[in-house]
Scaffold this active site. Sequence first.
Site, PDB file in Angstrom:
ATOM      1  N   GLU A  39     -11.273  -8.679   6.849  1.00  0.00           N
ATOM      2  CA  GLU A  39     -11.993  -7.433   7.026  1.00  0.00           C
ATOM      3  C   GLU A  39     -11.955  -6.675   8.397  1.00  0.00           C
ATOM      4  O   GLU A  39     -12.032  -7.667   9.436  1.00  0.00           O
ATOM      5  CB  GLU A  39     -13.590  -7.712   6.592  1.00  0.00           C
TER       6      GLU A  39
ATOM      7  N   THR B 190       1.409   6.072  -3.014  1.00  0.00           N
ATOM      8  CA  THR B 190       1.535   4.790  -3.514  1.00  0.00           C
ATOM      9  C   THR B 190       2.638   4.299  -2.779  1.00  0.00           C
ATOM     10  O   THR B 190       3.457   4.999  -2.411  1.00  0.00           O
ATOM     11  CB  THR B 190       1.521   4.784  -5.118  1.00  0.00           C
TER      12      THR B 190
ATOM     13  N   ARG C 138       2.374  -2.780  -5.819  1.00  0.00           N
ATOM     14  CA  ARG C 138       1.243  -1.801  -5.789  1.00  0.00           C
ATOM     15  C   ARG C 138       0.549  -1.614  -4.716  1.00  0.00           C
ATOM     16  O   ARG C 138      -0.073  -2.935  -4.412  1.00  0.00           O
ATOM     17  CB  ARG C 138       0.706  -2.309  -7.293  1.00  0.00           C
TER      18      ARG C 138
ATOM     19  N   ASP D 210      -0.128  14.391  -1.418  1.00  0.00           N
ATOM     20  CA  ASP D 210      -0.023  12.934  -2.024  1.00  0.00           C
ATOM     21  C   ASP D 210       1.663  12.849  -2.463  1.00  0.00           C
ATOM     22  O   ASP D 210       1.694  13.569  -3.455  1.00  0.00           O
ATOM     23  CB  ASP D 210      -0.909  12.845  -3.207  1.00  0.00           C
TER      24      ASP D 210
ATOM     25  N   TYR E 137      -9.207 -13.976   4.170  1.00  0.00           N
ATOM     26  CA  TYR E 137      -9.978 -12.778   4.256  1.00  0.00           C
ATOM     27  C   TYR E 137      -9.891 -11.862   5.793  1.00  0.00           C
ATOM     28  O   TYR E 137      -9.807 -12.807   6.654  1.00  0.00           O
ATOM     29  CB  TYR E 137     -11.690 -13.196   4.099  1.00  0.00           C
TER      30      TYR E 137
ATOM     31  N   LYS F  69       6.360   3.322  -6.433  1.00  0.00           N
ATOM     32  CA  LYS F  69       7.277   4.034  -7.290  1.00  0.00           C
ATOM     33  C   LYS F  69       8.468   4.133  -6.837  1.00  0.00           C
ATOM     34  O   LYS F  69       9.325   3.111  -6.676  1.00  0.00           O
ATOM     35  CB  LYS F  69       6.502   5.709  -7.451  1.00  0.00           C
TER      36      LYS F  69
HETATM   37  N1  DSN Z   1      -0.531   7.223 -12.933  1.00  0.00           N
HETATM   38  C1  DSN Z   1       0.586   7.620 -11.977  1.00  0.00           C
HETATM   39  C2  DSN Z   1       1.837   8.144 -12.533  1.00  0.00           C
HETATM   40  O1  DSN Z   1       2.177   7.502 -13.519  1.00  0.00           O
HETATM   41  O2  DSN Z   1       2.433   9.099 -12.145  1.00  0.00           O
HETATM   42  C3  DSN Z   1      -0.047   8.397 -10.830  1.00  0.00           C
HETATM   43  O3  DSN Z   1      -0.849   9.467 -11.308  1.00  0.00           O
END
Ligand code: DSN
Length: 426
Positions: free
Chosen positions: A49, A219, A228, A193, A47, A222
């Site tokens: 925080e 994110t 993730r 984003d 933990y 990707k």
């Molecule tokens: N859901 C993700 C995608 O597949 O692009 C992000 O929005």
Amino acid sequence: MTRDTAIFDLIAKERERQVKGIELIASENFVSDQVLEAMGSVMTNKYAEGYPGHRYYGGCEVVDMSEELARTRLKQLYGAEYVNVQPHSGAQANMAVFMACLKAGDTFMGLNLSHGGHLSHGSAVNFSGLMFHAIDYSLCEETGRVDYDELEQKARAERPKLIIAGASAYSREWDYARIRKVADEIGAIFMVDMAHPAGLIAAGLLDNPVKHAHIVTSTTHKTLRGPRGGIILMGKDFPNPWGKTTPKGEVKMMSALLDSAVFPGTQGGPLEHVIAAKAVAFGEALTPEFVAYQKQVKTNAAVMAQAFIDKGYKIISGGTDNHSMLVDLRTKYPDLTGKVAEKALVAADITTNKNMVPFDTRSAFQTSGLRFGTPAITTRGLKEDKMPWIVDLIDRVLQAPESESVIAAVRAEVNREMTQHPLFAW
Ligand code: DSN
């Protein structure tokens, strides 16, 4: 303790599914064994925080160093002055930006979801559309590209406090400088984003939004090929424009607002095992091998898009500048929905997702499009010579989506090829 075979059998099944198939979901990738190892490590027990050096728990000396390493590497990767590596996901990163920059009911603007926008950029069923006043901009029907004229007109007329660029299904480079200009004109904060193209940007193959936007989110799983999770970055810190002050009356800086919007604003304890895995992924992304990988991702996508066009498919915007493409099925198979196409392809061990196309005549549950991306197959080691072959397999299935014999024949070909491209060391 007895081994939980119920869940480990399922993990083995998922592993097999990943190994034997062609993965074309544009937002997916395969992490390295080191990223996987860090995620499955003892860091999950801690933990922590707060932030490095300022925690609410004892024993954080080691995770402090790991989180600090993640921050240092991420700053280096994008030339950022400020980063936060704690968001559990891209949506959480975006939520923290909303909390730092807006009050409930404030107006903001993002790309229309049915034109490729992200859920957390103003969808009516997401916190962003439920708690704030979302307005949108669209793609131009003729070109399939962002309609910057419309974006500027709407921004001037409705004066949103926040303008968001970035998409879930958009294959073209963005004109960040143009959006920043209109944001400055109306006094809005400009957020990008970059979740989808983050890896290509890190490799220097697309324009870096950190140079143009006030705030950038992403994110990490990707094209960036990490675990993730989410991140927030700024090229330069700035005093918040709405005059929010500290209890001592000093104007708060945006970095302080963002940090407290992540914790304690919207999250509790950070996932230190995921942060360690993010650090590993950022380290990998700083290597020349990663740049070579991203170049191949881009080449594969360009060749794949052309192969679709050569077979008579329509690609929205006519091609791709990044890792992804959106196929409008209606020109070639007017009666075939994305839903039926996705199901038939999955049965042939080719994974993709149905997607609305701009100005779609079908609902989000049916759709007229399919979205494809090359990050995962490129990690598997497939080069451009295999892209026409993949498109040919897809076309064979889409010509006969109800034919079990066609699907079985394609699946056998897919499985045979993928045994040549090992995925895991274990
Ligand atoms: N859901 C993700 C995608 O597949 O692009 C992000 O929005």
